[in-house]
Design a protein around this motif. Structure first.
Motif, PDB file in Angstrom:
ATOM      1  N   VAL A 153       6.978  -3.750  -6.231  1.00 21.92           N
ATOM      2  CA  VAL A 153       7.305  -2.510  -5.519  1.00 21.92           C
ATOM      3  C   VAL A 153       8.610  -1.876  -5.994  1.00 21.92           C
ATOM      4  N   VAL A 184       0.817  -1.208   0.000  1.00 19.17           N
ATOM      5  CA  VAL A 184       0.000   0.000   0.000  1.00 19.17           C
ATOM      6  C   VAL A 184       0.860   1.272   0.000  1.00 19.17           C
ATOM      7  N   ALA A 185       2.125   1.152   0.384  1.00 22.84           N
ATOM      8  CA  ALA A 185       3.008   2.321   0.422  1.00 22.84           C
ATOM      9  C   ALA A 185       3.309   2.812  -0.990  1.00 22.84           C
ATOM     10  N   ASP A 186       3.304   4.130  -1.170  1.00 21.56           N
ATOM     11  CA  ASP A 186       3.636   4.675  -2.491  1.00 21.56           C
ATOM     12  C   ASP A 186       5.093   5.105  -2.589  1.00 21.56           C
ATOM     13  N   ALA A 187       5.847   4.980  -1.500  1.00 23.03           N
ATOM     14  CA  ALA A 187       7.296   5.221  -1.497  1.00 23.03           C
ATOM     15  C   ALA A 187       7.888   4.417  -0.352  1.00 23.03           C
ATOM     16  N   ARG A 230       1.681   8.011   1.223  1.00 25.53           N
ATOM     17  CA  ARG A 230       1.779   6.882   2.150  1.00 25.53           C
ATOM     18  C   ARG A 230       3.201   6.310   2.138  1.00 25.53           C
ATOM     19  N   ALA A 244       5.242  12.144  -0.260  1.00 25.77           N
ATOM     20  CA  ALA A 244       4.388  11.048  -0.718  1.00 25.77           C
ATOM     21  C   ALA A 244       3.183  10.917   0.207  1.00 25.77           C
ATOM     22  N   ARG A 259       8.863   1.769  -6.555  1.00 27.59           N
ATOM     23  CA  ARG A 259       8.594   2.624  -5.393  1.00 27.59           C
ATOM     24  C   ARG A 259       9.745   2.635  -4.394  1.00 27.59           C
TER      25      ARG A 259
END
Length: 233
Positions: free
Chosen positions: A139, A108-111, A163, A161, A142
């Protein structure tokens, strides 16, 4: 001579900084340090970079002792450091209580801010965990990779970012303003690394090198080590 020279993994940077004033009060010397990925620091010592004290993983210090680059009799463990998840200060905590939760948090993290995945202890482990979770390719775009964990955490703190998340050694998270420790990696993905100090065989100031190692490892500094993120080995 106005300073003692140290080559160290980034995991010990916060602890060394917290002890520097006491070391100067006792010895009159500053600590002039290079901190970074352990593989890079070991390479610097092998290439002839001057150092009085070396702080790296126990396995690397053992290798350097066999190569006669550190004095075997001087070796002393500082403590265990866990690899952990970091969040930007003010962001909601991230649950990583098991491998499924860790996988979800990374997806779910974008970075994703991490140290060097080829030369740093935590970075190498992160790369293995991503493969283990089956999400390395997903990923990859990212991943935000930096020379060491402290640098990665500073960039996480400044990230815009939506998230962002980070993964590095707990000591580097604790010592970086603007980020927070959100949890150690779960069983099956965990990594605890023993960090060890030793006097370099080419040390210019062996006596004060031993003094610094005593500060780093002594029983009277146990509470300070704990606050810095070191666990008893």
């Amino acid at each position: 001579m106005s300073s003692l020279k140290i080559l160290s993994g980034g995991a010990a940077q916060g602890l060394v900084a917290s002890l520097a004033p006491k070391f100067k009060a006792v010895t009159g010397l500053d600590i002039e340090g290079e901190f970074g990925a352990v593989g890079v620091m070991a390479g610097k010592l092998r290439a002839g970079t001057p150092a009085d004290v070396v702080v790296l993983t126990a396995a690397m210090i053992a290798d350097l002792a066999r190569e006669n680059l550190v004095a075997g009799a001087s070796i002393a463990d500082i403590g265990l450091v866990e690899t952990a998840i970091a969040i930007r200060a003010g962001d909601p905590p991230v649950s990583v209580h098991d491998t499924a939760a860790l996988r979800d948090a990374l997806l779910v993290a974008d970075a994703i801010f991490v140290p060097d995945t080829k030369a740093s202890t935590a970075g190498i482990h992160v790369a293995k965990v991503l493969q283990q979770l089956g999400i390395a390719d997903e990923v990859a775009g990212r991943l935000k990779t930096f020379p060491n964990g402290a640098t990665a955490m500073r960039h996480l703190a400044a990230s815009i970012a939506a998230r962002p998340i980070g993964c590095t050694q707990s000591t580097e998270i604790i010592s970086t303003a603007g980020v927070m420790l959100s949890g150690s990696l779960p069983r099956g993905c965990e990594l605890s690394t023993v960090y060890t100090a030793a006097v370099a065989t080419q040390a210019a100031d062996v006596r004060h090198a031993r003094d610094l190692i005593e500060l780093l490892t002594g029983a009277d500094q146990r509470a300070l080590r704990t606050r810095a993120g070191f666990l008893e080995a």
